[in-house]
Structures are given as C-alpha cells and as structure tokens.
Write a protein that holds these residues in place. Structure first.
Motif, PDB file in Angstrom:
ATOM      1  N   UNK A 119      12.580   1.734   8.604  1.00 53.64           N
ATOM      2  CA  UNK A 119      11.396   2.548   8.660  1.00 53.64           C
ATOM      3  C   UNK A 119      10.511   3.077   7.475  1.00 53.64           C
ATOM      4  N   UNK A 120      11.366   3.055   6.595  1.00 53.85           N
ATOM      5  CA  UNK A 120      10.797   3.607   5.278  1.00 53.85           C
ATOM      6  C   UNK A 120       9.629   2.684   4.722  1.00 53.85           C
ATOM      7  N   UNK A 121      10.154   1.350   5.037  1.00 53.89           N
ATOM      8  CA  UNK A 121       8.921   0.086   4.492  1.00 53.89           C
ATOM      9  C   UNK A 121       7.837   0.396   5.264  1.00 53.89           C
ATOM     10  N   UNK A 122       7.951   0.719   6.758  1.00 51.06           N
ATOM     11  CA  UNK A 122       6.839   1.154   7.439  1.00 51.06           C
ATOM     12  C   UNK A 122       6.031   2.348   7.051  1.00 51.06           C
ATOM     13  N   UNK A 123       6.709   3.273   6.838  1.00 50.83           N
ATOM     14  CA  UNK A 123       5.850   4.435   6.165  1.00 50.83           C
ATOM     15  C   UNK A 123       5.054   3.993   4.791  1.00 50.83           C
ATOM     16  N   UNK A 124       5.544   2.986   4.177  1.00 54.79           N
ATOM     17  CA  UNK A 124       4.914   2.703   2.654  1.00 54.79           C
ATOM     18  C   UNK A 124       3.683   1.894   3.166  1.00 54.79           C
ATOM     19  N   UNK A 125       3.915   1.179   4.139  1.00 61.71           N
ATOM     20  CA  UNK A 125       3.061   0.144   4.791  1.00 61.71           C
ATOM     21  C   UNK A 125       1.693   1.040   5.209  1.00 61.71           C
ATOM     22  N   UNK A 126       1.851   1.931   6.244  1.00 61.15           N
ATOM     23  CA  UNK A 126       1.168   2.820   6.715  1.00 61.15           C
ATOM     24  C   UNK A 126       0.346   3.730   5.770  1.00 61.15           C
ATOM     25  N   UNK A 127       1.033   4.256   4.888  1.00 58.05           N
ATOM     26  CA  UNK A 127       0.341   4.996   3.689  1.00 58.05           C
ATOM     27  C   UNK A 127      -0.578   4.493   2.920  1.00 58.05           C
ATOM     28  N   UNK A 128      -0.125   3.095   2.617  1.00 58.70           N
ATOM     29  CA  UNK A 128      -0.891   2.321   1.681  1.00 58.70           C
ATOM     30  C   UNK A 128      -2.275   1.781   2.479  1.00 58.70           C
ATOM     31  N   UNK A 129      -1.980   1.278   3.731  1.00 60.72           N
ATOM     32  CA  UNK A 129      -3.272   0.837   4.340  1.00 60.72           C
ATOM     33  C   UNK A 129      -4.320   2.253   4.802  1.00 60.72           C
ATOM     34  N   UNK A 130      -3.577   3.350   5.103  1.00 58.95           N
ATOM     35  CA  UNK A 130      -4.379   4.374   5.280  1.00 58.95           C
ATOM     36  C   UNK A 130      -5.117   4.730   4.028  1.00 58.95           C
ATOM     37  N   UNK A 131      -4.647   4.834   3.136  1.00 60.26           N
ATOM     38  CA  UNK A 131      -5.151   5.220   1.813  1.00 60.26           C
ATOM     39  C   UNK A 131      -6.358   4.458   1.508  1.00 60.26           C
ATOM     40  N   UNK A 132      -6.009   3.041   1.435  1.00 59.89           N
ATOM     41  CA  UNK A 132      -7.091   2.040   1.151  1.00 59.89           C
ATOM     42  C   UNK A 132      -8.345   2.395   2.013  1.00 59.89           C
ATOM     43  N   UNK A 133      -8.178   2.653   3.493  1.00 59.03           N
ATOM     44  CA  UNK A 133      -9.077   2.586   4.368  1.00 59.03           C
ATOM     45  C   UNK A 133     -10.079   3.613   4.026  1.00 59.03           C
ATOM     46  N   UNK A 134      -9.398   5.160   3.608  1.00 59.83           N
ATOM     47  CA  UNK A 134      -9.994   6.243   3.172  1.00 59.83           C
ATOM     48  C   UNK A 134     -10.731   6.029   2.030  1.00 59.83           C
ATOM     49  N   UNK A 135     -10.180   5.407   1.005  1.00 62.79           N
ATOM     50  CA  UNK A 135     -10.958   5.037  -0.281  1.00 62.79           C
ATOM     51  C   UNK A 135     -12.154   4.380  -0.037  1.00 62.79           C
ATOM     52  N   UNK A 136     -12.267   3.688   0.830  1.00 61.26           N
ATOM     53  CA  UNK A 136     -13.653   2.743   1.383  1.00 61.26           C
ATOM     54  C   UNK A 136     -14.878   3.858   1.096  1.00 61.26           C
ATOM     55  N   UNK A 137     -14.581   4.861   1.862  1.00 58.13           N
ATOM     56  CA  UNK A 137     -15.717   5.941   2.050  1.00 58.13           C
ATOM     57  C   UNK A 137     -16.273   6.429   0.531  1.00 58.13           C
TER      58      UNK A 137
END
Length: 656
Positions: A284-302
C-alpha cells in the motif's frame, strides 16, 4: 439554458477564461466539479475492488489455477480486455448521445456490478470476482471517451492542460485511496471481505448521486449511425486517428506510458513481497508513492506550461522515466532478505529502501509530466465531431499495449527474469520508444528545445497570448533580433508555426537542423535565387489554405544594430494572394523585447562584421526577455508601413 451548463461557455470570452485558468479554481465551478468527483469515485471504486482482490489472492488464498505471483497481471489483463473489444462502440455512443445521460446509466451499471461482487467476496468466489472485474472494465471502457471528450466541450483551450492535470491528479489520488482502502479492509481478520463488499457498494451509490449533478453536454453528432461490429469499427477508428500523424503518434506515446505504468501497478504486491520483503502495508505504501508522484507531476504541468498545451514537457518526462527506471534496477537488484516480511516501520527504517521510494516517486512524477500534455494535445488537435472516436482509438491502443505488457511481463517472469531486471528492460525500451516517437513527430523535440530556452536560458514573459487565433489561418509578423527568434515564438504559441526564414540560416549547423525539423520555409532574394523565392510563396499559400499559422520576419534579416529595420512587401503579397483565393487572413503583430545583446544576437563585431554566438555567457543565465503580441489586423491594414508602425508601438510599450 444556464450558461454554466453550456459547452460554449468556456470559449465565449478568451481573456476571462485565461484570467480564471488556475486549475484548482475549476473545482469550484459546476461545469468541472461534479464531473471531477464522478470520475474520482469511479477510479477509487475500480481500484478498491482490484487491489482488494489482488491482495486476497496474493496473501490469503491458495488458488491452484491462479498463482499468487501472476495474480496482479491476470486481474489487470481481465480489466483491460473490454477496452480492446468495445472502445470503438464506446466512442460512437459518446459522439451520438448526450454525455450526462451516458454517465448516469453507467453509474447504475456500476451499482449492479458491485452488488454481485459483494456476494462473491463474501463467498470467496474468485472466478465470479474476475467476471465482475471484466464488467467493471466494460463500464470504464464506455466511460473513457465520454471523459476526455467532455473536457474540451466545457473548458477553454487555455484550461485544457490544467483541467487534464486535475483529472489525472484526481485519478491517481483516487487510485491511491481506493487501493489503500482495499488493502486495509481486506486485511481485517475474519470480516475483511465483508468490509470490502460494503465499501464498494457505498462508493458506487455515492458516484451515482454525484453523476446526476453533471451539467448537460449536448451530443456532438446526433445523426451518427452506430456500427455495432466492434472489429470493423475498431479498424475504422484507428484509420480515423491515423489521418492526423501528430495525433496518432501522440496516441502511441500515451499507450506506451500505460505499457510502463501497467507493469508497475500490476506488480506492486509482488514487488513489495518478493523484492522488498514487505507485507501488505508496504504494498500500500508503494501505491501511495505512485499516486503522489503522478499527481504531483500532473499538477506541475500547469505551472511549467504557463497555461498552454506545452508538449515540450513530454521529452522531459520520457528522459526522467528512463533515468529513474534504471536507478530503480540498481537500487533493487541486491536487497538483503530478512527473516520475515517487514512492516512499514521496519521497511522505512532501512536507508536502502529510501532510495527505492525516491526512485519510484520521481519515476511517477515524470510519468505525470509525460502524459498530461499528450492528452491535452490529442483533445486540442482532434476534430470536434470525431473527438470521442479518437479517444476510443486511444483506449483501443492503450488496452492493446497493456495486454501485451501483461503477457510479456508474465512470460519474462516465468522464464526467470527478476523484477529488478524487468525495471532495466523497461528503462532501455522506454528510451528507444520515446526516441523513435520524437523523431517521427519533431514537434515534440522542437517544443522541448523551446521549453529549455525559455525556462533555463531566459526568463521569458509573454503578454497578449490570447491574440494568437485558436484555429484557422493567420500570419504572425515579428521583428528579427536573433538566431532563436523562431524558437521563442514556438514557445509562445499553442499551435505549430511554419516560418519563412532566410535560406542562409539553414547553413548554421545546429540551428539549421532545428529549422528543417520545424519544416521552416527557406527564402532567398528574387534576383539571386528566383526558384527559391517563388517556392517560398507557393509553400506559404499552402500553409494558409491548410488553416495553419505562418510566421514571417518582414525585415528580411537579423538586425545588426538592435533597431527595427524597414519592412518588406512580402506579407502584403501573401495576404493579397490569399484574399484572391477567398481566404481572409488576419495578421498578428508581435515584438520580441530585451533580446538584443544576448548570445544569439549580432551585437559583437569581428573583422568589421556583426556576428553572433561568440560569448556564451555574455548576459549570463535567466536574463529576462519578452514577447508583446498585439491584436490581429484585418488584411486591408497590412501595408509594410502600417505593420512596421504597429510592431514599433509594441516595442515602445514594453515595460522595464
């Protein structure tokens, strides 16, 4: 109709839309918020269900016909199979029918599927649960074209990157929360399966309630005749997407991202157990890292895109993906095995595991930077009447790539390839595939160069970007200060620009290659090379016939003293020729400011000649340059004198 419900609302006032483009503000607007939460609930429920089933098979059951090490791959493949089979039909439905009606009916289907799944969880019927996984995949298949064709109907083009970033961020946060909930609930002794069953039902009902508040989205093509043959319609959709090379190759790029991502996500339980020697909570921790990473990258695009569709981020994302996949291989290939499975506290206490977590988080951040601009580009460049079917073609390709990834990963693991070695293979393959796509679509590399120039070499400020037409032909007229003027204009425009440029610039080794990739049009004096002169105007006329942007530097050459030179008559000839063909072409005046004196300007002298590119750090890094864009001029106001006066006025209004 209430204007917030109108799909044209976002495009009525471009300046207002640009001013309100902050992506988080969209969550306070009805046109976006209810859709966002409907998508969020669906993604959360899919992953709650899938991850709970994966953990149950991996850690709790001993199923002879479904080995634990292949459970994630099998479940992922079953979920993706409907995307391959039914995406073509889904695209037609999304174009033909009103979208809120489709969404609410799909949410009713989700409630029914989860009711069956609840009983199957309680009875530990793995085969029935796999059947429910298939039908949830079918529900997601039908929702996909609706999701990505809904956004362009309700968002202004300047909001597409931010809107897509929010949806991608929300999706991966939903994946995170759903997976965490699935893993936590299924791990509760004795009653875990009951908790999962009830949670899936509750989330489905909440999603149904939210979906009824989505604004109405009128059908794009009410008269479309549905072709119910999935094979022929799939082939038709792929051919439709293939007509636009940039869009089709972007679809391939998105599908490759899902190839990499699906291998990673399907293997998280196995990575946690067999590589990192952790328990369910570590998975579950790996999934947390995965989601936070993709979410951060997605928001950085803006933030990084300066409120436009910035595909220059795609190569940045691709490079980062390969770098951190390779380091993930180095970090996991020789981890020591403890006596038993580690909990989260024990796992995070080991310094070697922090490197693994950092690699995974940064890998996922770059996946976000890679994917969001591609989705926005496909939405912006697709023909509106066929947009949902193009998205359906994307889903077909995504599904094909994900199924192939599951088969290949499963085969390699069965042949004895370790998961760490799988990371290495993905790193190499990603570098090769990304390089191939970028060579096929040079626009990605060109925008990457422009992105680097405007973020690392200069601090580039653009004012009046909204004056560049979002569609249709136009001529962009600008002063000529340096060898990289065209690159800076590329960075400012959301659309490709075809430049007419002095043929001598093409002899410069590196810049010549860049401008050839950009399909710039060489021009020479008519007296010296009449065939080149005539070919340039013929090509310029074709660019405008195709509805594209044409860029011209009317001074005829780079300034040697920093002052605006006399404009020539080429622009007026091009506009007049287009008018005789019945094409009314607006002319957009532009002025590059503060660029004189930079490394690429002809400010230095050598043997009595003005030269450029002799002192690399003449003004250092991050020095400020600007672009002033004026309102478009009608064709009748495009005499050389009028254009020169307008560009000079823009130069004069630049504030220091």
């Amino acid at each position: 109709m209430n204007e917030l419900h109108s799909p044209s609302h976002a495009t009525r006032d471009p300046q207002l839309a640009t001013a309100q483009v902050n992506q988080f503000r969209l969550l306070g607007q009805q046109r976006f918020a209810w859709f966002f939460w409907t998508q969020f609930s669906g993604a959360a429920n899919d992953n709650l269900f899938k991850f709970a089933l994966t953990v149950m098979v991996t850690y709790q059951l001993q199923s002879g016909w479904l080995p634990a090490e292949l459970a994630g791959l099998v479940i992922g493949a079953v979920f993706i199979l409907p995307f391959l089979l039914f995406s073509a039909t889904a695209g037609q439905l999304a174009d033909k029918f009103e979208k809120r009606r489709i969404i609410t009916r799909l949410k009713w289907l989700e409630v029914a599927i989860m009711a069956v799944a609840a009983l199957a969880f309680w009875k530990q019927q793995v085969a029935v649960l796999l059947g429910c996984i298939f039908f949830m995949g079918l529900q997601s298949t039908l929702f996909g074209p609706v999701k990505y064709s809904y956004l362009p109907q309700h968002l202004h083009p300047a909001e597409l990157t931010g809107g897509n970033g929010m949806v991608e961020m929300g999706t991966f946060v939903a994946i995170l929360l759903g997976s965490l909930a699935g893993g936590a609930l299924i791990s509760v002794p004795e009653v875990g399966r009951l908790h999962v069953a009830l949670a899936c039902l509750v989330v489905a009902v909440l999603g149904l309630w939210v979906s009824h508040r989505i604004p109405v989205s009128p059908a794009i093509d009410r008269h479309l005749r549905i072709n119910w043959n999935p094979a022929s319609e799939t082939w038709k959709n792929l051919k439709l997407a293939h007509r636009n090379p940039v869009v089709f190759r972007s679809l391939l790029g998105i599908s490759w991202m899902w190839f990499v991502g699906s291998v990673m996500m399907s293997q998280f339980p196995s990575i946690a157990k067999d590589v990192l020697h952790g328990n369910e909570q570590v998975a579950s921790l790996l999934l947390v890292i995965f989601a936070v990473g993709v979410g951060t990258g997605s928001l950085l695009c803006e933030v990084l895109s300066r409120k436009q569709v910035e595909i220059g981020l795609v190569p940045v994302g691709a490079i980062g993906m390969s770098v951190f996949l390779f380091d993930l291989f180095l970090a996991t290939r020789a981890l020591p095995a403890p006596a038993g499975l580690l909990g989260v506290a024990e796992f995070t206490a080991a310094p070697a595991h922090w490197r693994v977590m950092a690699d995974l988080g940064l890998l996922c951040l770059f996946i976000g930077l890679y994917s969001v601009p591609m989705y926005a580009l496909v939405q912006m460049r697709s023909q509106p009447t066929h947009r949902a079917r193009i998205i359906a073609a994307n889903n077909i390709l995504n599904a094909l790539f994900m199924i192939v990834s599951a088969v290949l990963a499963g085969a390699l693991l069965q042949l004895g390839v370790s998961i760490a070695q799988l990371f290495l293979l993905l790193a190499v393959a990603n570098a090769l595939v990304a390089g191939y796509i970028f060579l096929l679509v040079p626009e990605y590399l060109l925008r990457f160069i422009a992105f680097i120039m405007t973020h690392l070499v200069y601090r580039f400020r653009v004012r009046g970007r909204e004056h560049i037409p979002a569609s249709g032909p136009a001529v962009l007229v600008c002063n000529h200060v340096s060898f990289i003027d065209a690159i800076l204009l590329m960075a400012a425009s959301p659309r490709p620009i075809y430049f007419i440029m002095d043929a001598r610039i093409f002899r410069t080794p590196l810049l010549g290659l860049v401008f050839r990739l950009a399909k710039a049009i060489p021009i020479a004096p008519q007296k010296e090379q009449p065939e080149v002169f005539d070919a340039a105007f013929a090509r310029a006329a074709q660019v405008l016939r195709d509805g594209d942007l044409l860029g011209i530097f009317p001074e005829g050459g780079i300034t040697r003293d920093g002052q605006l030179q006399r404009f020539r008559r080429g622009v007026q000839k091009i506009v007049d020729d287009a008018g005789r063909e019945g094409i009314a072409v607006p002319v957009v005046p532009m002025a590059l400011t503060r660029l004189w004196g930079s490394f690429f300007s002809r400010i230095e002298t050598r043997n009595g000649e003005n030269v450029a590119m002799t002192k690399p750090f003449r003004r250092g890094l991050f020095n400020r340059v600007g672009l002033e864009i004026g309102s478009p001029l009608p064709p009748q106001d495009t005499s050389p004198q009028a254009l020169q006066a307008r560009v000079q006025a823009l130069l004069n209004q630049d504030g220091n």
